[in-house]
Design a protein around this motif. Structure first.
Motif, PDB file in Angstrom:
ATOM      1  N   LYS A  66      16.443 121.519 -55.377  1.00 55.53           N
ATOM      2  CA  LYS A  66      15.395 121.994 -56.282  1.00 55.53           C
ATOM      3  C   LYS A  66      15.984 122.668 -57.519  1.00 55.53           C
ATOM      4  CE  LYS A  66      11.413 125.136 -56.484  1.00 55.53           C
ATOM      5  NZ  LYS A  66      10.579 126.111 -55.725  1.00 55.53           N
ATOM      6  N   TYR A  67      17.060 123.436 -57.321  1.00 60.69           N
ATOM      7  CA  TYR A  67      17.666 124.177 -58.431  1.00 60.69           C
ATOM      8  C   TYR A  67      18.976 123.530 -58.912  1.00 60.69           C
ATOM      9  CZ  TYR A  67      14.193 127.763 -57.516  1.00 60.69           C
ATOM     10  OH  TYR A  67      13.004 128.441 -57.357  1.00 60.69           O
ATOM     11  N   ASN A  68      19.153 122.258 -58.559  1.00 63.71           N
ATOM     12  CA  ASN A  68      20.277 121.460 -59.059  1.00 63.71           C
ATOM     13  C   ASN A  68      21.638 122.073 -58.699  1.00 63.71           C
ATOM     14  OD1 ASN A  68      21.315 119.186 -60.333  1.00 63.71           O
ATOM     15  ND2 ASN A  68      21.408 120.170 -62.344  1.00 63.71           N
ATOM     16  N   ILE A 106      10.161 133.828 -51.060  1.00 61.96           N
ATOM     17  CA  ILE A 106      11.536 133.798 -51.551  1.00 61.96           C
ATOM     18  C   ILE A 106      11.537 133.887 -53.071  1.00 61.96           C
ATOM     19  CG2 ILE A 106      13.647 132.440 -51.685  1.00 61.96           C
ATOM     20  CD1 ILE A 106      12.786 131.143 -49.061  1.00 61.96           C
ATOM     21  N   SER A 107      12.294 134.852 -53.571  1.00 59.39           N
ATOM     22  CA  SER A 107      12.396 135.029 -55.017  1.00 59.39           C
ATOM     23  C   SER A 107      13.220 133.907 -55.637  1.00 59.39           C
ATOM     24  CB  SER A 107      13.053 136.385 -55.325  1.00 59.39           C
ATOM     25  OG  SER A 107      13.300 136.489 -56.709  1.00 59.39           O
ATOM     26  N   SER A 108      12.760 133.429 -56.791  1.00 59.41           N
ATOM     27  CA  SER A 108      13.486 132.362 -57.497  1.00 59.41           C
ATOM     28  C   SER A 108      14.150 132.885 -58.767  1.00 59.41           C
ATOM     29  CB  SER A 108      12.527 131.209 -57.840  1.00 59.41           C
ATOM     30  OG  SER A 108      11.474 131.669 -58.665  1.00 59.41           O
ATOM     31  N   ASN A 109      14.202 134.249 -58.925  1.00 56.23           N
ATOM     32  CA  ASN A 109      14.826 134.819 -60.115  1.00 56.23           C
ATOM     33  C   ASN A 109      16.318 134.510 -60.165  1.00 56.23           C
ATOM     34  OD1 ASN A 109      12.384 135.924 -60.902  1.00 56.23           O
ATOM     35  ND2 ASN A 109      12.739 137.856 -59.823  1.00 56.23           N
ATOM     36  N   ASN A 110      16.942 134.464 -58.998  1.00 59.15           N
ATOM     37  CA  ASN A 110      18.372 134.167 -58.919  1.00 59.15           C
ATOM     38  C   ASN A 110      18.605 133.224 -57.748  1.00 59.15           C
ATOM     39  OD1 ASN A 110      21.154 134.099 -58.891  1.00 59.15           O
ATOM     40  ND2 ASN A 110      21.378 136.315 -59.233  1.00 59.15           N
ATOM     41  N   PRO A 111      18.317 131.934 -57.935  1.00 57.21           N
ATOM     42  CA  PRO A 111      18.435 130.979 -56.828  1.00 57.21           C
ATOM     43  C   PRO A 111      19.860 130.854 -56.287  1.00 57.21           C
ATOM     44  CG  PRO A 111      18.052 129.834 -58.908  1.00 57.21           C
ATOM     45  CD  PRO A 111      17.819 131.287 -59.159  1.00 57.21           C
ATOM     46  N   ALA A 112      20.872 131.044 -57.154  1.00 56.76           N
ATOM     47  CA  ALA A 112      22.252 130.973 -56.685  1.00 56.76           C
ATOM     48  C   ALA A 112      22.535 132.086 -55.672  1.00 56.76           C
ATOM     49  CB  ALA A 112      23.216 131.073 -57.858  1.00 56.76           C
ATOM     50  N   LEU A 113      22.044 133.287 -55.975  1.00 58.54           N
ATOM     51  CA  LEU A 113      22.217 134.410 -55.047  1.00 58.54           C
ATOM     52  C   LEU A 113      21.463 134.163 -53.747  1.00 58.54           C
ATOM     53  CD1 LEU A 113      23.277 137.246 -54.466  1.00 58.54           C
ATOM     54  CD2 LEU A 113      21.232 138.165 -55.602  1.00 58.54           C
ATOM     55  N   GLN A 114      20.271 133.591 -53.852  1.00 60.08           N
ATOM     56  CA  GLN A 114      19.496 133.273 -52.645  1.00 60.08           C
ATOM     57  C   GLN A 114      20.251 132.278 -51.771  1.00 60.08           C
ATOM     58  OE1 GLN A 114      16.836 134.542 -51.382  1.00 60.08           O
ATOM     59  NE2 GLN A 114      16.252 135.881 -53.066  1.00 60.08           N
ATOM     60  N   LEU A 115      20.855 131.268 -52.378  1.00 59.45           N
ATOM     61  CA  LEU A 115      21.606 130.277 -51.601  1.00 59.45           C
ATOM     62  C   LEU A 115      22.801 130.909 -50.910  1.00 59.45           C
ATOM     63  CD1 LEU A 115      21.579 127.027 -53.759  1.00 59.45           C
ATOM     64  CD2 LEU A 115      20.836 127.249 -51.393  1.00 59.45           C
ATOM     65  N   LYS A 116      23.468 131.832 -51.580  1.00 63.04           N
ATOM     66  CA  LYS A 116      24.570 132.553 -50.941  1.00 63.04           C
ATOM     67  C   LYS A 116      24.081 133.282 -49.695  1.00 63.04           C
ATOM     68  CE  LYS A 116      27.116 133.503 -55.231  1.00 63.04           C
ATOM     69  NZ  LYS A 116      27.624 134.569 -56.139  1.00 63.04           N
ATOM     70  N   LYS A 117      22.949 133.963 -49.819  1.00 55.53           N
ATOM     71  CA  LYS A 117      22.384 134.694 -48.685  1.00 55.53           C
ATOM     72  C   LYS A 117      21.997 133.748 -47.560  1.00 55.53           C
ATOM     73  CE  LYS A 117      20.560 138.556 -51.412  1.00 55.53           C
ATOM     74  NZ  LYS A 117      19.320 139.247 -51.862  1.00 55.53           N
ATOM     75  N   PHE A 118      21.422 132.597 -47.920  1.00 53.84           N
ATOM     76  CA  PHE A 118      21.033 131.610 -46.902  1.00 53.84           C
ATOM     77  C   PHE A 118      22.258 131.118 -46.125  1.00 53.84           C
ATOM     78  CE2 PHE A 118      17.246 130.264 -49.755  1.00 53.84           C
ATOM     79  CZ  PHE A 118      16.499 131.326 -49.269  1.00 53.84           C
ATOM     80  N   ILE A 119      23.346 130.841 -46.833  1.00 53.53           N
ATOM     81  CA  ILE A 119      24.549 130.317 -46.185  1.00 53.53           C
ATOM     82  C   ILE A 119      25.177 131.365 -45.278  1.00 53.53           C
ATOM     83  CG2 ILE A 119      26.907 129.488 -46.604  1.00 53.53           C
ATOM     84  CD1 ILE A 119      25.824 128.075 -49.101  1.00 53.53           C
ATOM     85  N   ILE A 120      25.220 132.619 -45.738  1.00 52.80           N
ATOM     86  CA  ILE A 120      25.753 133.694 -44.886  1.00 52.80           C
ATOM     87  C   ILE A 120      24.870 133.884 -43.661  1.00 52.80           C
ATOM     88  CG2 ILE A 120      26.292 136.150 -44.759  1.00 52.80           C
ATOM     89  CD1 ILE A 120      28.256 134.457 -46.407  1.00 52.80           C
ATOM     90  N   ILE A 173      18.259 121.795 -43.529  1.00 53.42           N
ATOM     91  CA  ILE A 173      17.362 120.977 -44.364  1.00 53.42           C
ATOM     92  C   ILE A 173      16.693 121.847 -45.422  1.00 53.42           C
ATOM     93  CG2 ILE A 173      15.205 119.662 -44.359  1.00 53.42           C
ATOM     94  CD1 ILE A 173      16.090 118.538 -41.619  1.00 53.42           C
ATOM     95  N   PHE A 174      16.267 123.033 -45.013  1.00 51.38           N
ATOM     96  CA  PHE A 174      15.659 123.971 -45.962  1.00 51.38           C
ATOM     97  C   PHE A 174      16.663 124.359 -47.054  1.00 51.38           C
ATOM     98  CE2 PHE A 174      15.242 128.424 -47.249  1.00 51.38           C
ATOM     99  CZ  PHE A 174      14.001 128.372 -47.900  1.00 51.38           C
ATOM    100  N   ILE A 175      17.896 124.702 -46.631  1.00 52.47           N
ATOM    101  CA  ILE A 175      18.932 125.082 -47.593  1.00 52.47           C
ATOM    102  C   ILE A 175      19.218 123.946 -48.557  1.00 52.47           C
ATOM    103  CG2 ILE A 175      21.391 125.644 -47.832  1.00 52.47           C
ATOM    104  CD1 ILE A 175      21.158 127.239 -45.227  1.00 52.47           C
ATOM    105  N   TYR A 176      19.297 122.718 -48.037  1.00 54.35           N
ATOM    106  CA  TYR A 176      19.622 121.568 -48.883  1.00 54.35           C
ATOM    107  C   TYR A 176      18.503 121.274 -49.879  1.00 54.35           C
ATOM    108  CZ  TYR A 176      23.411 120.756 -45.528  1.00 54.35           C
ATOM    109  OH  TYR A 176      24.513 120.884 -44.747  1.00 54.35           O
ATOM    110  N   PHE A 177      17.263 121.366 -49.436  1.00 54.58           N
ATOM    111  CA  PHE A 177      16.149 121.128 -50.351  1.00 54.58           C
ATOM    112  C   PHE A 177      16.080 122.214 -51.431  1.00 54.58           C
ATOM    113  CE2 PHE A 177      14.292 118.072 -47.294  1.00 54.58           C
ATOM    114  CZ  PHE A 177      13.912 117.087 -48.201  1.00 54.58           C
ATOM    115  N   TYR A 178      16.384 123.435 -51.027  1.00 54.49           N
ATOM    116  CA  TYR A 178      16.397 124.539 -51.993  1.00 54.49           C
ATOM    117  C   TYR A 178      17.496 124.309 -53.028  1.00 54.49           C
ATOM    118  CZ  TYR A 178      15.970 129.364 -53.654  1.00 54.49           C
ATOM    119  OH  TYR A 178      15.763 130.482 -54.420  1.00 54.49           O
ATOM    120  N   ALA A 179      18.663 123.834 -52.555  1.00 54.94           N
ATOM    121  CA  ALA A 179      19.775 123.560 -53.476  1.00 54.94           C
ATOM    122  C   ALA A 179      19.442 122.411 -54.425  1.00 54.94           C
ATOM    123  CB  ALA A 179      21.030 123.236 -52.673  1.00 54.94           C
TER     124      ALA A 179
END
Length: 455
Positions: A57-59, A2-16, A49-55
């Motif tokens: 991690k990036y505050n 998983i790329s961490s260049n844009n964690p906000a975009l990754q979280l959007k994708k995870f939620i969708i 749980i994965f989504i929450y930990f990722y969130a």
């Protein structure tokens, strides 16, 4: 990786992706992997749980003040809800399952507020419209297939009421709220469309026709009420808040004229299903309702009188005739259940579906009667305050909508469904798609208080 260049975009994708999985979960359980349906049911827990930990991690979970206050509120209620349980293995696991039913999706709202913007919500609405056609086709097939067919009952006959279409889901209630969710998405999209061309006009009419057809084929009573409220909110908001132009008139024609006409058309096409839905109104077992048991001989005001002799009717007589209305009253008016509850309650989630399945015993049989069950679980003091807080939030969200909301056209169709879920929806009974709708809409509503970049 998983790329961490844009964690906000990754979280959007995870939620969708998670949203899509929530719908596909029923497909997996019913038709693809039925022998693993119990395990599949808990897959979403690990995804979250994965989504929450990722969130974290990036505050993207505790960065705002109201996020911290909300989490603090959840912790206080959860700790209080432990009091009713025995501190043994079964008690602790039941407690964790109860917490799951109450709060599994709550952090999604906070993540949405951190990483989404209102334009993302608009894109989400547009994407959902593409699923209306396959949803309509599935419901059509289910309606005209036998109860015992795989498309209705699933493998291993796991669908509890296969006589009514369950769509992508296991339970009818989830499918009814999903339909209301789709109606809200569609009418939100209609309301915010700025350039309503003839092509879009026809496209929206086709989608309305399909959803109205599904509404009748479901043979559900509640969905008629939910849909009507969504249509009314949408129409009035466009009427009073949309800019006065040609497209406003088109929107009003779609919602105020063509929607009722299409309803008349669909009810004649599916006449038998519509008549069955009508026959189900006022068929609730009113004598089992707590409000009827408590006040059955109380005479109602003279304004509610018998047409035959103009005499006052009692509560039990009124509910005998209008049991569907009394069912709603029984959901909202929680005073009678206070006398059956204890100070600390049976424990948070003690009456939920997961705890009942685990313990094979529940201390009370209220099920989806949300507010009464919450009071039995949290006790007559904290439970009552919790329910009253929900009612206050319904009022508070309407105040925000009228005086602070910058995106009224977008959220008007969502608001009634969100408020129904808050006030009386079975959102803490199980970690189902119904709960997901509430917490997603809460996130969208908070985002709507901000000014859209494209509006």
């Amino acid at each position: 990786m998983i790329s961490s260049n844009n964690p906000a975009l990754q979280l959007k994708k995870f939620i969708i992706f998670f949203f899509a999985y929530m719908i596909f979960e029923g497909v997996l359980r019913k038709w693809i992997l039925p022998n693993f349906q119990t395990y599949i049911y808990f897959v979403k827990d690990f995804l979250l749980i994965f989504i929450y930990f990722y969130a974290i991690k990036y505050n993207f979970l505790f960065n705002k003040t109201y996020s911290k206050l909300f989490i603090f509120f959840i912790i206080i209620i959860s700790l209080y809800g432990l009091i009713g349980y025995q501190l043994d293995f079964q008690g602790i696991l039941s407690y964790l399952l109860g917490l799951r039913s109450y709060w599994l999706y709550a952090p999604l709202t906070l993540i949405m507020v951190h990483v989404f913007d209102i334009d993302d919500v608009k894109k989400f609405l547009k994407i959902n419209l593409y699923s209306i056609f396959p949803y309509f086709i599935l419901i059509l097939f289910q309606s005209y297939s036998s109860d015992t067919s795989i498309i209705n009952s699933g493998f291993n006959s796991m669908v509890m009421t296969p006589d009514r279409p369950s769509g992508f889901f296991i339970h009818i209630t989830q499918n009814s709220y999903y339909l209301a969710f789709m109606f809200a998405c569609l009418y939100s999209k209609i309301s915010i469309t700025s350039n309503l061309t003839v092509k879009k006009f026809i496209y929206y009419l086709i989608l309305i026709f399909m959803l109205l057809s599904v509404m009748i084929l479901l043979k559900s009573r509640s969905v008629y009420i939910l849909t009507s409220i969504i249509v009314i909110y949408s129409f009035l908001t466009i009427l009073f808040y949309n800019k006065k132009n040609y497209f406003k008139l088109k929107k009003l024609i779609i919602i105020g004229i063509f929607t009722p006409l299409l309803f008349l058309l669909t009810k004649n096409i599916f006449k038998d299903e519509y008549n069955l839905s009508v026959s189900r109104f006022n068929t609730d077992t009113y004598y089992e309702m707590k409000v009827v048991k408590e006040y059955k001989n109380i005479k109602l005001p003279s304004i509610i009188s018998s047409k035959d002799n103009n005499q006052q009717v009692t509560v039990i007589e009124f509910c005998n005739k209008y049991s569907s209305l009394c069912r709603i009253i029984n959901e909202i008016y929680f005073i009678p259940i206070i006398y059956d509850s204890s100070l600390y309650g049976a424990g948070i989630g003690a009456g939920t579906s997961a705890v009942a399945a685990f313990t094979e015993n529940i201390p009370f049989t209220l099920g989806e009667v949300e507010n009464n069950r919450v009071i039995m679980e949290l006790g007559y003091y904290v439970g009552s305050l919790f329910v009253l807080l929900k009612y206050f939030m319904v009022l508070f969200f309407h105040i925000l909508f009228f005086f602070k909301n910058e995106n009224k056209l977008l959220v008007a169709p969502m608001l009634p469904l969100m408020c129904v879920l808050i006030a009386m929806g079975p959102v803490t009974y199980s970690a189902s798609f119904i709960s997901f709708i509430l917490w997603f809409y809460l996130g969208a509503f908070v985002l709507s208080l901000k000014i859209s970049k494209s509006s």
